[in-house]
Design an enzyme around this catalytic site. Structure first.
Site, PDB file in Angstrom:
ATOM      1  N   TYR A   1       8.604   6.940  -1.172  1.00 31.27           N
ATOM      2  CA  TYR A   1       8.331   5.425  -0.288  1.00 31.27           C
ATOM      3  C   TYR A   1       9.740   4.706   0.255  1.00 31.27           C
ATOM      4  O   TYR A   1      11.180   5.024  -0.612  1.00 31.27           O
ATOM      5  CB  TYR A   1       8.480   3.937  -1.809  1.00 31.27           C
ATOM      6  CG  TYR A   1       6.586   4.628  -2.308  1.00 31.27           C
ATOM      7  CD1 TYR A   1       5.219   5.181  -1.399  1.00 31.27           C
ATOM      8  CD2 TYR A   1       5.937   3.279  -2.921  1.00 31.27           C
ATOM      9  CE1 TYR A   1       4.816   5.107  -2.070  1.00 31.27           C
ATOM     10  CE2 TYR A   1       4.742   4.145  -3.669  1.00 31.27           C
ATOM     11  CZ  TYR A   1       3.683   4.550  -2.728  1.00 31.27           C
ATOM     12  OH  TYR A   1       2.445   4.734  -3.242  1.00 31.27           O
TER      13      TYR A   1
ATOM     14  N   SER B   1      -3.741  -0.335  -1.449  1.00 33.08           N
ATOM     15  CA  SER B   1      -4.155  -0.908   0.486  1.00 33.08           C
ATOM     16  C   SER B   1      -5.297  -1.201  -0.647  1.00 33.08           C
ATOM     17  O   SER B   1      -6.008  -1.226   0.169  1.00 33.08           O
ATOM     18  CB  SER B   1      -4.974  -0.168   0.896  1.00 33.08           C
ATOM     19  OG  SER B   1      -2.761   0.473   1.191  1.00 33.08           O
TER      20      SER B   1
ATOM     21  N   ALA C   1      -6.668  -3.138   2.629  1.00 34.35           N
ATOM     22  CA  ALA C   1      -6.920  -1.957   3.624  1.00 34.35           C
ATOM     23  C   ALA C   1      -5.594  -2.239   4.227  1.00 34.35           C
ATOM     24  O   ALA C   1      -5.710  -2.224   5.952  1.00 34.35           O
ATOM     25  CB  ALA C   1      -7.820  -2.597   4.360  1.00 34.35           C
ATOM     26  N   GLY C   2      -4.252  -2.938   4.155  1.00 33.03           N
ATOM     27  CA  GLY C   2      -3.080  -2.621   4.515  1.00 33.03           C
ATOM     28  C   GLY C   2      -2.669  -3.960   5.632  1.00 33.03           C
ATOM     29  O   GLY C   2      -2.377  -3.490   6.231  1.00 33.03           O
TER      30      GLY C   2
ATOM     31  N   PHE D   1      -7.801  -8.928   7.334  1.00 37.47           N
ATOM     32  CA  PHE D   1      -7.277  -9.804   7.192  1.00 37.47           C
ATOM     33  C   PHE D   1      -7.240  -9.773   9.201  1.00 37.47           C
ATOM     34  O   PHE D   1      -7.245 -10.909   9.909  1.00 37.47           O
ATOM     35  CB  PHE D   1      -6.090 -10.929   7.272  1.00 37.47           C
ATOM     36  CG  PHE D   1      -5.656 -10.556   5.237  1.00 37.47           C
ATOM     37  CD1 PHE D   1      -6.223 -11.253   4.817  1.00 37.47           C
ATOM     38  CD2 PHE D   1      -5.143  -9.362   4.793  1.00 37.47           C
ATOM     39  CE1 PHE D   1      -6.576 -11.796   3.591  1.00 37.47           C
ATOM     40  CE2 PHE D   1      -5.274 -10.368   3.633  1.00 37.47           C
ATOM     41  CZ  PHE D   1      -5.749 -10.703   2.514  1.00 37.47           C
TER      42      PHE D   1
HETATM   43  N1  NAP Z   1      -1.130   6.648  -4.138  1.00 39.71           N
HETATM   44  C1  NAP Z   1      -1.728   6.476  -3.077  1.00 39.71           C
HETATM   45  O1  NAP Z   1      -1.527   7.440  -1.816  1.00 39.71           O
HETATM   46  C2  NAP Z   1      -0.987   5.121  -2.466  1.00 39.71           C
HETATM   47  C3  NAP Z   1      -0.768   5.244  -0.829  1.00 39.71           C
HETATM   48  C4  NAP Z   1      -0.426   3.547  -0.481  1.00 39.71           C
HETATM   49  C5  NAP Z   1      -0.207   2.410  -1.394  1.00 39.71           C
HETATM   50  N2  NAP Z   1      -0.026   2.548  -2.359  1.00 39.71           N
HETATM   51  C6  NAP Z   1       0.279   1.538  -3.341  1.00 39.71           C
HETATM   52  O2  NAP Z   1      -0.631   0.809  -2.826  1.00 39.71           O
HETATM   53  C7  NAP Z   1       0.469  -0.011  -2.417  1.00 39.71           C
HETATM   54  C8  NAP Z   1      -0.337  -1.444  -2.218  1.00 39.71           C
HETATM   55  O3  NAP Z   1      -0.958  -1.143  -0.672  1.00 39.71           O
HETATM   56  P1  NAP Z   1      -0.390  -1.688   0.806  1.00 39.71           P
HETATM   57  O4  NAP Z   1       1.017  -2.439   0.677  1.00 39.71           O
HETATM   58  O5  NAP Z   1      -1.190  -0.304   1.338  1.00 39.71           O
HETATM   59  O6  NAP Z   1      -1.905  -2.541   0.002  1.00 39.71           O
HETATM   60  P2  NAP Z   1      -2.607  -4.344   0.824  1.00 39.71           P
HETATM   61  O7  NAP Z   1      -2.306  -5.493   0.285  1.00 39.71           O
HETATM   62  O8  NAP Z   1      -3.549  -3.630   1.509  1.00 39.71           O
HETATM   63  O9  NAP Z   1      -1.638  -4.125   2.022  1.00 39.71           O
HETATM   64  C9  NAP Z   1      -0.797  -4.900   2.776  1.00 39.71           C
HETATM   65  C10 NAP Z   1      -0.138  -5.876   3.590  1.00 39.71           C
HETATM   66  O10 NAP Z   1      -1.065  -6.782   3.359  1.00 39.71           O
HETATM   67  C11 NAP Z   1      -0.617  -8.180   4.506  1.00 39.71           C
HETATM   68  N3  NAP Z   1      -1.134  -9.121   3.780  1.00 39.71           N
HETATM   69  C12 NAP Z   1      -1.474  -9.248   2.747  1.00 39.71           C
HETATM   70  N4  NAP Z   1      -1.879 -10.187   2.159  1.00 39.71           N
HETATM   71  C13 NAP Z   1      -1.934 -11.321   3.370  1.00 39.71           C
HETATM   72  C14 NAP Z   1      -2.781 -12.259   4.200  1.00 39.71           C
HETATM   73  N5  NAP Z   1      -3.137 -13.020   2.842  1.00 39.71           N
HETATM   74  N6  NAP Z   1      -2.447 -12.502   5.267  1.00 39.71           N
HETATM   75  C15 NAP Z   1      -2.320 -11.664   5.753  1.00 39.71           C
HETATM   76  N7  NAP Z   1      -2.037 -10.566   5.622  1.00 39.71           N
HETATM   77  C16 NAP Z   1      -2.027  -9.675   4.131  1.00 39.71           C
HETATM   78  C17 NAP Z   1       1.513  -7.538   3.877  1.00 39.71           C
HETATM   79  O11 NAP Z   1       1.632  -8.033   4.798  1.00 39.71           O
HETATM   80  P3  NAP Z   1       3.278  -9.312   3.824  1.00 39.71           P
HETATM   81  O12 NAP Z   1       3.867  -8.296   3.550  1.00 39.71           O
HETATM   82  O13 NAP Z   1       3.024 -10.048   5.548  1.00 39.71           O
HETATM   83  O14 NAP Z   1       2.386 -10.700   3.258  1.00 39.71           O
HETATM   84  C18 NAP Z   1       1.089  -6.648   3.986  1.00 39.71           C
HETATM   85  O15 NAP Z   1       1.675  -5.791   5.451  1.00 39.71           O
HETATM   86  C19 NAP Z   1       1.413   0.308  -2.363  1.00 39.71           C
HETATM   87  O16 NAP Z   1       2.945  -0.917  -2.336  1.00 39.71           O
HETATM   88  C20 NAP Z   1       1.870   1.225  -3.106  1.00 39.71           C
HETATM   89  O17 NAP Z   1       1.964   1.024  -4.368  1.00 39.71           O
HETATM   90  C21 NAP Z   1      -0.654   4.424  -2.864  1.00 39.71           C
END
Ligand code: NAP
Length: 299
Positions: free
Chosen positions: A53, A210, A213-214, A218
């Protein structure tokens, strides 16, 4: 006879916080420490990492923060991953973006993670993505040694099919306790491919990466995202809460006991996710989201 692992299963918080994007948050170590403490105050004690990461930097950023208050280590569960090789200026030894599950790589990767995280054990180590070259016997040797040395307490996988999970499990005495896969109202594949049936059958915890969905939940502009956003808006209005809360409640509603891994660095957003634990959905609500995502009624 291999050493018997502690058959505890996954003991973590109902919702986890991910640190994939930690570098993007541009926090100082004391700000990261404040964020970690705020997570713990919310009851979110499980922290998800991977060696790769932030271009191999996020574990170290977390470790620098933890060093400011080492007593916090025992109040949290650290999940981290190994197995992906990513060419990077920070790892000039890596030439090809690929996977590596040779025991020597797993052992070296865990040592690097421990050094970066500035702690002496990992609660759960996940194999990040399945590899066509994974030799389950070789992996088992590494995991046994890591357990015996006290470096890792539990093991799991990520993005594994049920077959790949079973193959690895067949070589281990200890139960694999996690399969971390993509799960959200915009990513239904693992609801239907047997992954969530398999984890229930084997008492494995599914972690949802995610969950928004990243951010597509939204900001997505395609038809599917729009349909899902429309239904989420209606449900949020009906329940007088945020859309985020509906999405997390939707994941929590599933009988497999999904543990969403949240990705925002804004603590208010994590608090909203935690509120979802007291935002019950009905089966009607759940299927409204499901049908919107599928774009057609259930058969
Ligand atoms: N095992 C795997 O292969 C794998 C792959 C991907 C991820 N992961 C894990 O899963 C975790 C979460 O993944 P992710 O970061 O993709 O999660 P996510 O929660 O789907 O996406 C996070 C993104 O969404 C935005 N967001 C969240 N709440 C929001 C809202 N209310 N309005 C607008 N935007 C919003 C965030 O922006 P802000 O920061 O501005 O809030 C951030 O850019 C990672 O940190 C990692 O630990 C694992």
């Amino acid at each position: 006879m291999r050493h018997q692992y502690h058959p505890l299963g996954f003991e973590g918080s109902r919702i986890a916080q991910g640190f994939w994007r930690l570098q993007e948050w541009e926090m100082t170590s004391s700000e990261t420490l404040g964020f970690i403490e705020a997570c713990l105050d919310l009851g979110v004690t499980t922290f998800d990492h991977a060696d790769i990461y932030g271009d191999y930097q996020c574990e170290a950023l977390f470790g620098e923060a933890l060093k400011l208050k080492p007593a916090l280590r025992d109040k949290m569960e650290i999940v981290t991953k190994c197995g992906i090789l990513l060419p990077s200026d920070n790892r000039p030894d890596i030439q090809v973006h690929r996977y590596d599950y040779r025991s020597e790589h797993i052992l070296a990767s865990v040592d690097r993670s421990l050094e970066n995280l500035q702690c002496d054990y990992i609660d759960t180590l996940l194999l990040h993505r399945p590899s066509p070259l994974m030799d389950a016997d070789d992996v088992a040797q590494a995991l046994d040694l890591l357990f015996t040395l006290g470096k890792v307490k539990h093991f799991g996988v990520s993005n594994f099919t049920t077959r790949q999970f079973d193959l690895l499990q067949s070589r281990l005495d200890a139960p694999l306790i996690i399969n971390q896969v993509e799960l959200s109202p915009l990513a239904l594949q693992h609801f239907e491919d047997g992954t969530l049936d398999h984890v229930q059958q084997h008492a494995v915890t599914p972690m949802a990466w995610s969950p928004f969905a990243g951010g597509e939940m939204f900001s997505g502009t395609n038809e599917k995202a729009q349909r899902v956003q429309d239904v989420l808006q209606v449900l949020a209005q009906e329940k007088n809460c945020e859309i985020d809360q509906i999405v997390v409640a939707w994941l929590l509603h599933h009988p497999a006991g999904i543990c969403p891994v949240m990705g925002s660095g804004k603590i208010a957003r994590l608090a909203t996710a935690v509120d979802a634990m007291s935002t019950p959905l009905s089966d009607d609500d759940w299927f409204r989201v499901w049908i919107a995502s599928q774009g057609q009624p259930v058969p």
